[in-house]
Design a protein around this motif. Structure first.
Motif, PDB file in Angstrom:
ATOM      1  N   HIS A  79       0.833  -1.198   0.000  1.00 19.46           N
ATOM      2  CA  HIS A  79       0.000   0.000   0.000  1.00 19.46           C
ATOM      3  C   HIS A  79       0.874   1.258   0.000  1.00 19.46           C
ATOM      4  O   HIS A  79       0.633   2.199  -0.757  1.00 19.46           O
ATOM      5  CB  HIS A  79      -0.918  -0.015   1.226  1.00 19.46           C
ATOM      6  CG  HIS A  79      -1.870   1.133   1.302  1.00 19.46           C
ATOM      7  ND1 HIS A  79      -2.950   1.238   0.468  1.00 19.46           N
ATOM      8  CD2 HIS A  79      -1.898   2.227   2.101  1.00 19.46           C
ATOM      9  CE1 HIS A  79      -3.604   2.351   0.746  1.00 19.46           C
ATOM     10  NE2 HIS A  79      -2.995   2.965   1.734  1.00 19.46           N
ATOM     11  N   SER A 124      -2.234  -0.958  -6.387  1.00 23.55           N
ATOM     12  CA  SER A 124      -3.671  -0.689  -6.492  1.00 23.55           C
ATOM     13  C   SER A 124      -4.487  -1.661  -5.622  1.00 23.55           C
ATOM     14  O   SER A 124      -4.065  -2.786  -5.373  1.00 23.55           O
ATOM     15  CB  SER A 124      -4.109  -0.817  -7.955  1.00 23.55           C
ATOM     16  OG  SER A 124      -4.004  -2.160  -8.363  1.00 23.55           O
ATOM     17  N   PRO A 125      -5.695  -1.226  -5.163  1.00 25.75           N
ATOM     18  CA  PRO A 125      -6.525  -2.037  -4.267  1.00 25.75           C
ATOM     19  C   PRO A 125      -6.859  -3.413  -4.836  1.00 25.75           C
ATOM     20  O   PRO A 125      -6.899  -4.403  -4.109  1.00 25.75           O
ATOM     21  CB  PRO A 125      -7.799  -1.208  -4.114  1.00 25.75           C
ATOM     22  CG  PRO A 125      -7.418   0.174  -4.463  1.00 25.75           C
ATOM     23  CD  PRO A 125      -6.287   0.094  -5.430  1.00 25.75           C
ATOM     24  N   GLU A 126      -7.076  -3.480  -6.164  1.00 21.03           N
ATOM     25  CA  GLU A 126      -7.441  -4.760  -6.780  1.00 21.03           C
ATOM     26  C   GLU A 126      -6.289  -5.760  -6.638  1.00 21.03           C
ATOM     27  O   GLU A 126      -6.508  -6.950  -6.401  1.00 21.03           O
ATOM     28  CB  GLU A 126      -7.790  -4.532  -8.251  1.00 21.03           C
ATOM     29  CG  GLU A 126      -8.227  -5.781  -8.980  1.00 21.03           C
ATOM     30  CD  GLU A 126      -7.682  -5.834 -10.389  1.00 21.03           C
ATOM     31  OE1 GLU A 126      -7.946  -4.904 -11.153  1.00 21.03           O
ATOM     32  OE2 GLU A 126      -6.973  -6.810 -10.693  1.00 21.03           O
ATOM     33  N   GLN A 180      -8.733  -0.658   2.492  1.00 24.41           N
ATOM     34  CA  GLN A 180      -9.601  -0.281   1.374  1.00 24.41           C
ATOM     35  C   GLN A 180     -10.626   0.777   1.766  1.00 24.41           C
ATOM     36  O   GLN A 180     -10.914   0.950   2.936  1.00 24.41           O
ATOM     37  CB  GLN A 180     -10.329  -1.509   0.827  1.00 24.41           C
ATOM     38  CG  GLN A 180      -9.419  -2.294  -0.100  1.00 24.41           C
ATOM     39  CD  GLN A 180     -10.080  -3.569  -0.601  1.00 24.41           C
ATOM     40  OE1 GLN A 180     -10.947  -4.121   0.050  1.00 24.41           O
ATOM     41  NE2 GLN A 180      -9.630  -4.053  -1.743  1.00 24.41           N
ATOM     42  N   LEU A 210      -4.005  -5.609  -4.235  1.00 25.11           N
ATOM     43  CA  LEU A 210      -3.882  -5.930  -2.805  1.00 25.11           C
ATOM     44  C   LEU A 210      -4.734  -7.145  -2.450  1.00 25.11           C
ATOM     45  O   LEU A 210      -4.342  -7.968  -1.627  1.00 25.11           O
ATOM     46  CB  LEU A 210      -4.317  -4.737  -1.943  1.00 25.11           C
ATOM     47  CG  LEU A 210      -3.376  -3.532  -1.865  1.00 25.11           C
ATOM     48  CD1 LEU A 210      -3.954  -2.496  -0.906  1.00 25.11           C
ATOM     49  CD2 LEU A 210      -1.987  -3.927  -1.430  1.00 25.11           C
ATOM     50  N   ALA A 211      -5.904  -7.292  -3.108  1.00 24.70           N
ATOM     51  CA  ALA A 211      -6.789  -8.430  -2.821  1.00 24.70           C
ATOM     52  C   ALA A 211      -6.122  -9.751  -3.188  1.00 24.70           C
ATOM     53  O   ALA A 211      -6.429 -10.789  -2.606  1.00 24.70           O
ATOM     54  CB  ALA A 211      -8.104  -8.282  -3.582  1.00 24.70           C
ATOM     55  N   LEU A 257      -7.469  -7.013   4.744  1.00 26.14           N
ATOM     56  CA  LEU A 257      -7.698  -6.268   3.509  1.00 26.14           C
ATOM     57  C   LEU A 257      -8.653  -5.093   3.748  1.00 26.14           C
ATOM     58  O   LEU A 257      -8.471  -4.014   3.188  1.00 26.14           O
ATOM     59  CB  LEU A 257      -8.267  -7.209   2.436  1.00 26.14           C
ATOM     60  CG  LEU A 257      -8.399  -6.625   1.039  1.00 26.14           C
ATOM     61  CD1 LEU A 257      -7.032  -6.284   0.462  1.00 26.14           C
ATOM     62  CD2 LEU A 257      -9.128  -7.588   0.121  1.00 26.14           C
ATOM     63  N   SER A 258      -9.646  -5.295   4.622  1.00 26.76           N
ATOM     64  CA  SER A 258     -10.634  -4.244   4.872  1.00 26.76           C
ATOM     65  C   SER A 258      -9.985  -3.010   5.504  1.00 26.76           C
ATOM     66  O   SER A 258     -10.501  -1.909   5.388  1.00 26.76           O
ATOM     67  CB  SER A 258     -11.757  -4.773   5.769  1.00 26.76           C
ATOM     68  OG  SER A 258     -11.267  -4.995   7.079  1.00 26.76           O
TER      69      SER A 258
END
Lengths: 117, 238
Positions: free
Chosen positions: B122, B127-129, B238, B131-132, B234-235
Protein backbone atom coordinates in the motif's frame (compact mmCIF):
# COMPACT_ATOMS: atom_id res chain seq x y z
CA UNK A 1 -9.63 -45.43 -3.58
CA UNK A 2 -13.09 -44.85 -5.01
CA UNK A 3 -14.59 -44.42 -1.53
CA UNK A 4 -11.81 -42.09 -0.36
CA UNK A 5 -12.12 -39.92 -3.48
CA UNK A 6 -15.90 -39.81 -3.06
CA UNK A 7 -15.47 -38.81 0.60
CA UNK A 8 -13.08 -35.96 -0.39
CA UNK A 9 -15.53 -34.65 -3.00
CA UNK A 10 -18.53 -35.03 -0.67
CA UNK A 11 -16.76 -32.98 2.04
CA UNK A 12 -15.91 -30.29 -0.51
CA UNK A 13 -19.47 -30.32 -1.87
CA UNK A 14 -20.91 -30.00 1.66
CA UNK A 15 -18.42 -27.18 2.35
CA UNK A 16 -19.35 -25.31 -0.85
CA UNK A 17 -23.07 -25.74 -0.17
CA UNK A 18 -22.69 -24.48 3.42
CA UNK A 19 -20.49 -21.53 2.36
CA UNK A 20 -23.01 -20.39 -0.29
CA UNK A 21 -26.26 -21.04 1.58
CA UNK A 22 -25.13 -19.54 4.92
CA UNK A 23 -22.85 -16.92 3.24
CA UNK A 24 -19.96 -17.86 5.56
CA UNK A 25 -16.63 -15.99 5.27
CA UNK A 26 -14.67 -19.25 4.69
CA UNK A 27 -14.10 -20.79 1.22
CA UNK A 28 -16.02 -24.05 0.64
CA UNK A 29 -12.91 -26.29 0.51
CA UNK A 30 -11.72 -24.93 3.91
CA UNK A 31 -15.11 -25.84 5.42
CA UNK A 32 -14.70 -29.23 3.74
CA UNK A 33 -11.28 -29.55 5.43
CA UNK A 34 -12.87 -28.88 8.82
CA UNK A 35 -15.66 -31.39 8.15
CA UNK A 36 -13.09 -34.00 7.08
CA UNK A 37 -11.04 -33.30 10.23
CA UNK A 38 -14.15 -33.83 12.39
CA UNK A 39 -14.84 -37.14 10.60
CA UNK A 40 -11.22 -38.30 11.08
CA UNK A 41 -11.29 -37.40 14.77
CA UNK A 42 -14.68 -39.09 15.25
CA UNK A 43 -13.89 -42.29 13.33
CA UNK A 44 -10.18 -43.24 13.56
CA UNK A 45 -10.71 -46.12 11.08
CA UNK A 46 -11.70 -43.53 8.49
CA UNK A 47 -8.09 -42.23 8.51
CA UNK A 48 -6.77 -45.56 7.18
CA UNK A 49 -9.28 -45.38 4.30
CA UNK A 50 -8.34 -41.77 3.43
CA UNK A 51 -4.56 -42.06 3.80
CA UNK A 52 -3.47 -43.46 0.37
CA UNK A 53 -5.57 -41.01 -1.67
CA UNK A 54 -4.86 -37.98 0.55
CA UNK A 55 -1.13 -38.65 0.52
CA UNK A 56 -1.21 -39.20 -3.25
CA UNK A 57 -2.80 -35.78 -3.82
CA UNK A 58 -0.69 -33.96 -1.20
CA UNK A 59 2.65 -35.38 -2.38
CA UNK A 60 2.19 -33.42 -5.63
CA UNK A 61 0.45 -30.39 -4.14
CA UNK A 62 2.68 -27.94 -5.99
CA UNK A 63 1.73 -29.42 -9.41
CA UNK A 64 -1.78 -28.10 -8.80
CA UNK A 65 -0.78 -24.46 -8.99
CA UNK A 66 1.02 -24.72 -12.32
CA UNK A 67 -2.09 -23.87 -14.44
CA UNK A 68 -2.79 -20.70 -12.42
CA UNK A 69 0.94 -19.88 -12.44
CA UNK A 70 1.08 -20.00 -16.25
CA UNK A 71 -1.72 -17.41 -16.33
CA UNK A 72 0.37 -14.86 -14.48
CA UNK A 73 2.82 -14.59 -17.38
CA UNK A 74 0.11 -12.83 -19.41
CA UNK A 75 -0.66 -10.79 -16.30
CA UNK A 76 2.86 -9.37 -15.92
CA UNK A 77 2.33 -6.59 -18.48
CA UNK A 78 -0.72 -5.25 -16.64
CA UNK A 79 1.22 -5.17 -13.37
CA UNK A 80 3.84 -2.82 -14.84
CA UNK A 81 5.55 -0.76 -12.15
CA UNK A 82 3.77 -2.63 -9.34
CA UNK A 83 5.98 -5.71 -9.77
CA UNK A 84 8.87 -4.33 -7.70
CA UNK A 85 6.49 -3.15 -4.96
CA UNK A 86 4.89 -6.62 -4.79
CA UNK A 87 8.27 -8.39 -4.61
CA UNK A 88 9.36 -6.03 -1.79
CA UNK A 89 6.05 -6.61 0.05
CA UNK A 90 6.38 -10.40 -0.23
CA UNK A 91 10.05 -10.54 0.83
CA UNK A 92 9.62 -8.01 3.67
CA UNK A 93 6.47 -9.60 5.09
CA UNK A 94 7.96 -13.11 4.84
CA UNK A 95 11.02 -12.15 6.93
CA UNK A 96 8.82 -10.28 9.46
CA UNK A 97 6.25 -13.04 9.86
CA UNK A 98 8.81 -15.87 10.25
CA UNK A 99 10.60 -13.82 12.92
CA UNK A 100 7.38 -12.75 14.71
CA UNK A 101 5.86 -16.25 14.65
CA UNK A 102 9.01 -18.02 15.91
CA UNK A 103 9.71 -15.45 18.67
CA UNK A 104 6.07 -15.66 19.84
CA UNK A 105 6.13 -19.48 19.88
CA UNK A 106 9.41 -19.59 21.84
CA UNK A 107 8.27 -16.93 24.34
CA UNK A 108 4.88 -18.54 25.05
CA UNK A 109 6.51 -21.99 25.27
CA UNK A 110 8.90 -20.65 27.90
CA UNK A 111 6.06 -18.98 29.85
CA UNK A 112 3.88 -22.10 29.83
CA UNK A 113 6.79 -24.51 30.41
CA UNK A 114 6.13 -26.42 27.15
CA UNK A 115 9.40 -28.13 26.18
CA UNK A 116 10.82 -29.35 22.90
CA UNK A 117 11.30 -33.11 23.29
CA UNK B 1 4.40 -30.59 -43.35
CA UNK B 2 0.67 -30.31 -44.08
CA UNK B 3 0.23 -33.57 -42.21
CA UNK B 4 1.93 -32.05 -39.19
CA UNK B 5 -0.27 -28.98 -39.47
CA UNK B 6 -3.39 -31.17 -39.58
CA UNK B 7 -2.34 -33.24 -36.57
CA UNK B 8 -1.43 -30.06 -34.71
CA UNK B 9 -4.75 -28.36 -35.44
CA UNK B 10 -6.56 -31.50 -34.26
CA UNK B 11 -4.55 -31.92 -31.04
CA UNK B 12 -4.43 -28.23 -30.16
CA UNK B 13 -8.26 -28.12 -30.04
CA UNK B 14 -8.70 -30.81 -27.36
CA UNK B 15 -7.67 -30.83 -23.71
CA UNK B 16 -5.24 -33.78 -24.04
CA UNK B 17 -2.25 -31.86 -25.39
CA UNK B 18 -2.01 -29.16 -22.72
CA UNK B 19 -2.96 -31.49 -19.87
CA UNK B 20 -0.06 -33.75 -20.90
CA UNK B 21 2.25 -30.76 -21.33
CA UNK B 22 1.39 -29.52 -17.81
CA UNK B 23 2.28 -32.87 -16.20
CA UNK B 24 5.42 -33.26 -18.32
CA UNK B 25 6.64 -29.70 -17.58
CA UNK B 26 6.12 -30.26 -13.85
CA UNK B 27 7.97 -33.61 -14.09
CA UNK B 28 10.84 -31.78 -15.78
CA UNK B 29 10.81 -29.06 -13.09
CA UNK B 30 10.80 -31.70 -10.34
CA UNK B 31 13.78 -33.48 -11.99
CA UNK B 32 15.70 -30.14 -12.08
CA UNK B 33 14.82 -29.55 -8.39
CA UNK B 34 16.23 -32.98 -7.41
CA UNK B 35 19.32 -32.48 -9.61
CA UNK B 36 19.95 -29.13 -7.84
CA UNK B 37 20.04 -30.94 -4.47
CA UNK B 38 16.51 -29.69 -3.55
CA UNK B 39 17.72 -26.09 -3.52
CA UNK B 40 14.59 -23.95 -2.85
CA UNK B 41 15.62 -21.55 -5.63
CA UNK B 42 15.17 -24.36 -8.23
CA UNK B 43 11.41 -24.42 -7.51
CA UNK B 44 9.66 -27.01 -9.74
CA UNK B 45 6.55 -24.84 -10.17
CA UNK B 46 8.57 -21.83 -11.35
CA UNK B 47 10.47 -24.03 -13.83
CA UNK B 48 7.23 -25.62 -15.12
CA UNK B 49 5.58 -22.20 -15.52
CA UNK B 50 8.54 -20.81 -17.49
CA UNK B 51 8.64 -23.90 -19.77
CA UNK B 52 4.87 -23.81 -20.42
CA UNK B 53 4.79 -20.05 -20.97
CA UNK B 54 7.60 -20.52 -23.53
CA UNK B 55 5.67 -23.31 -25.30
CA UNK B 56 2.48 -21.22 -25.41
CA UNK B 57 4.40 -18.26 -26.83
CA UNK B 58 6.25 -20.38 -29.45
CA UNK B 59 3.06 -22.13 -30.60
CA UNK B 60 0.95 -18.95 -30.49
CA UNK B 61 -1.53 -20.59 -28.11
CA UNK B 62 -3.87 -18.39 -26.07
CA UNK B 63 -4.18 -18.95 -22.29
CA UNK B 64 -7.89 -19.99 -22.43
CA UNK B 65 -6.96 -22.77 -24.93
CA UNK B 66 -4.21 -23.93 -22.57
CA UNK B 67 -6.53 -23.75 -19.56
CA UNK B 68 -9.17 -25.93 -21.29
CA UNK B 69 -6.69 -28.78 -20.81
CA UNK B 70 -5.01 -27.65 -17.58
CA UNK B 71 -8.35 -27.12 -15.78
CA UNK B 72 -8.38 -30.80 -14.79
CA UNK B 73 -5.25 -30.20 -12.70
CA UNK B 74 -6.57 -26.84 -11.44
CA UNK B 75 -9.81 -28.50 -10.28
CA UNK B 76 -7.89 -30.75 -7.86
CA UNK B 77 -7.01 -27.67 -5.72
CA UNK B 78 -10.36 -28.06 -3.89
CA UNK B 79 -10.06 -31.80 -3.04
CA UNK B 80 -6.39 -31.17 -2.08
CA UNK B 81 -7.49 -28.55 0.45
CA UNK B 82 -9.90 -31.07 2.00
CA UNK B 83 -7.10 -33.68 2.03
CA UNK B 84 -4.99 -31.33 4.24
CA UNK B 85 -7.23 -32.58 7.08
CA UNK B 86 -5.17 -35.78 7.20
CA UNK B 87 -1.75 -34.26 8.12
CA UNK B 88 -3.60 -31.97 10.55
CA UNK B 89 -5.28 -35.03 12.15
CA UNK B 90 -1.86 -36.75 12.38
CA UNK B 91 -0.36 -33.81 14.29
CA UNK B 92 -3.12 -33.58 16.92
CA UNK B 93 -0.88 -35.23 19.62
CA UNK B 94 1.88 -32.62 19.06
CA UNK B 95 -0.73 -29.87 18.97
CA UNK B 96 -2.08 -30.98 22.38
CA UNK B 97 1.36 -30.76 23.99
CA UNK B 98 2.03 -27.23 22.74
CA UNK B 99 -1.45 -25.76 22.36
CA UNK B 100 -0.83 -22.26 23.74
CA UNK B 101 2.47 -21.55 21.91
CA UNK B 102 0.89 -22.88 18.70
CA UNK B 103 -2.22 -20.68 18.94
CA UNK B 104 -0.22 -17.56 19.89
CA UNK B 105 2.31 -18.06 17.08
CA UNK B 106 -0.50 -18.81 14.60
CA UNK B 107 -2.35 -15.57 15.35
CA UNK B 108 0.81 -13.40 15.47
CA UNK B 109 2.43 -15.04 12.42
CA UNK B 110 -0.69 -14.99 10.26
CA UNK B 111 -1.58 -11.38 11.17
CA UNK B 112 2.02 -10.21 10.60
CA UNK B 113 2.17 -11.93 7.21
CA UNK B 114 -1.04 -10.33 5.91
CA UNK B 115 -0.75 -6.88 7.54
CA UNK B 116 2.94 -6.23 6.80
CA UNK B 117 2.57 -7.35 3.16
CA UNK B 118 -0.47 -5.10 2.66
CA UNK B 119 1.18 -2.16 4.49
CA UNK B 120 4.38 -2.34 2.41
CA UNK B 121 2.49 -2.75 -0.88
CA UNK B 122 0.00 0.00 0.00
CA UNK B 123 2.84 2.39 0.93
CA UNK B 124 4.53 1.66 -2.43
CA UNK B 125 1.33 2.55 -4.33
CA UNK B 126 -0.04 -0.90 -5.27
CA UNK B 127 -3.67 -0.69 -6.49
CA UNK B 128 -6.53 -2.04 -4.27
CA UNK B 129 -7.44 -4.76 -6.78
CA UNK B 130 -3.89 -6.12 -6.65
CA UNK B 131 -3.88 -5.93 -2.81
CA UNK B 132 -6.79 -8.43 -2.82
CA UNK B 133 -4.47 -10.93 -4.53
CA UNK B 134 -1.72 -10.30 -1.96
CA UNK B 135 -3.57 -10.62 1.37
CA UNK B 136 -3.77 -14.43 1.48
CA UNK B 137 -0.30 -15.19 0.07
CA UNK B 138 0.97 -17.05 3.16
CA UNK B 139 -1.80 -19.67 2.94
CA UNK B 140 -1.23 -22.82 0.90
CA UNK B 141 -2.08 -22.22 -2.78
CA UNK B 142 -5.51 -23.90 -3.05
CA UNK B 143 -6.76 -21.97 -0.02
CA UNK B 144 -5.08 -18.68 -1.01
CA UNK B 145 -6.62 -18.89 -4.49
CA UNK B 146 -10.05 -19.63 -3.02
CA UNK B 147 -9.81 -16.70 -0.60
CA UNK B 148 -8.47 -14.27 -3.22
CA UNK B 149 -11.30 -15.17 -5.63
CA UNK B 150 -13.86 -14.38 -2.92
CA UNK B 151 -12.21 -11.00 -2.18
CA UNK B 152 -12.08 -9.96 -5.86
CA UNK B 153 -8.41 -10.79 -6.43
CA UNK B 154 -6.88 -12.59 -9.39
CA UNK B 155 -6.29 -16.37 -8.99
CA UNK B 156 -3.26 -16.34 -11.30
CA UNK B 157 -1.52 -13.44 -9.56
CA UNK B 158 -2.29 -15.01 -6.17
CA UNK B 159 -0.71 -18.30 -7.31
CA UNK B 160 2.47 -16.45 -8.26
CA UNK B 161 2.63 -14.46 -5.00
CA UNK B 162 2.04 -17.68 -3.00
CA UNK B 163 4.94 -19.39 -4.77
CA UNK B 164 7.19 -16.34 -4.31
CA UNK B 165 6.33 -16.29 -0.59
CA UNK B 166 7.14 -19.99 -0.30
CA UNK B 167 10.50 -19.72 -2.07
CA UNK B 168 11.47 -16.58 -0.09
CA UNK B 169 10.60 -18.26 3.21
CA UNK B 170 12.55 -21.40 2.33
CA UNK B 171 15.62 -19.31 1.47
CA UNK B 172 15.56 -16.75 4.34
CA UNK B 173 14.26 -18.91 7.23
CA UNK B 174 17.56 -20.40 8.42
CA UNK B 175 19.57 -17.12 8.36
CA UNK B 176 16.73 -15.10 10.00
CA UNK B 177 16.10 -17.67 12.76
CA UNK B 178 19.83 -18.12 13.44
CA UNK B 179 20.21 -14.34 13.77
CA UNK B 180 17.41 -14.41 16.38
CA UNK B 181 19.30 -17.22 18.22
CA UNK B 182 16.16 -19.41 18.40
CA UNK B 183 16.96 -23.04 19.15
CA UNK B 184 13.44 -24.50 19.68
CA UNK B 185 12.85 -26.61 16.52
CA UNK B 186 9.09 -26.46 17.12
CA UNK B 187 9.13 -22.61 17.06
CA UNK B 188 11.40 -22.50 14.00
CA UNK B 189 9.37 -25.03 12.03
CA UNK B 190 5.95 -23.70 12.99
CA UNK B 191 6.76 -20.11 11.97
CA UNK B 192 8.10 -21.29 8.60
CA UNK B 193 4.97 -23.41 7.95
CA UNK B 194 2.60 -20.55 8.87
CA UNK B 195 4.49 -18.09 6.64
CA UNK B 196 5.64 -20.21 3.71
CA UNK B 197 3.12 -23.13 3.52
CA UNK B 198 4.18 -26.27 1.61
CA UNK B 199 7.43 -24.95 0.13
CA UNK B 200 8.60 -23.81 3.59
CA UNK B 201 7.43 -27.11 5.10
CA UNK B 202 9.46 -29.10 2.59
CA UNK B 203 12.50 -26.97 3.51
CA UNK B 204 11.86 -27.46 7.27
CA UNK B 205 11.80 -31.27 6.84
CA UNK B 206 15.25 -31.01 5.21
CA UNK B 207 16.61 -29.17 8.25
CA UNK B 208 15.07 -31.15 11.17
CA UNK B 209 12.19 -33.70 11.52
CA UNK B 210 10.57 -31.84 14.46
CA UNK B 211 10.76 -28.57 12.51
CA UNK B 212 9.12 -30.34 9.55
CA UNK B 213 6.24 -31.76 11.60
CA UNK B 214 5.50 -28.38 13.18
CA UNK B 215 5.81 -26.65 9.79
CA UNK B 216 3.13 -29.01 8.43
CA UNK B 217 0.93 -28.16 11.41
CA UNK B 218 1.55 -24.43 10.84
CA UNK B 219 0.61 -24.71 7.16
CA UNK B 220 -2.64 -26.59 7.87
CA UNK B 221 -3.73 -24.26 10.71
CA UNK B 222 -2.89 -21.14 8.70
CA UNK B 223 -5.10 -22.41 5.85
CA UNK B 224 -8.00 -21.95 8.26
CA UNK B 225 -6.68 -18.80 10.01
CA UNK B 226 -5.96 -16.95 6.73
CA UNK B 227 -9.54 -17.50 5.56
CA UNK B 228 -10.62 -15.39 8.56
CA UNK B 229 -7.66 -12.97 8.82
CA UNK B 230 -7.10 -12.00 5.15
CA UNK B 231 -10.55 -10.38 4.57
CA UNK B 232 -10.19 -8.48 7.85
CA UNK B 233 -6.63 -7.31 7.01
CA UNK B 234 -7.70 -6.27 3.51
CA UNK B 235 -10.63 -4.24 4.87
CA UNK B 236 -8.13 -2.05 6.78
CA UNK B 237 -6.50 -0.97 3.50
CA UNK B 238 -9.60 -0.28 1.37
Amino acid sequence: MLHALTALLLCQLAGEAAARSLSLPLPGPVLGLMLMLALLAGFPRFAALMRPVAQGILSHLSLLFVPAGVGVVGHLATLGGQTTALVLAVVGSTVLSIAAGAVTFAAVARLTGSRDD
Amino acid sequence: MTEFAEIWSYLSQGPLLWLTATLAAYGFGDACFRAAGRNPLANPVLIAVVVLAGLLWLSGTAYPTYFAGAQFVHFLLGPATVALALPLYDSIPQLRRALLPVLAALIVGSLTAALSALAIAHALGVSPEVLASLAAKSATAPVAIGIAERMGGSPTLTAMLVILTGVTGAVVATPVLNALRLKDWRARGFAVGVTSHGIGTARAFQVHPTAGAFAGLGMALNAIATALIAPFALSLFQ
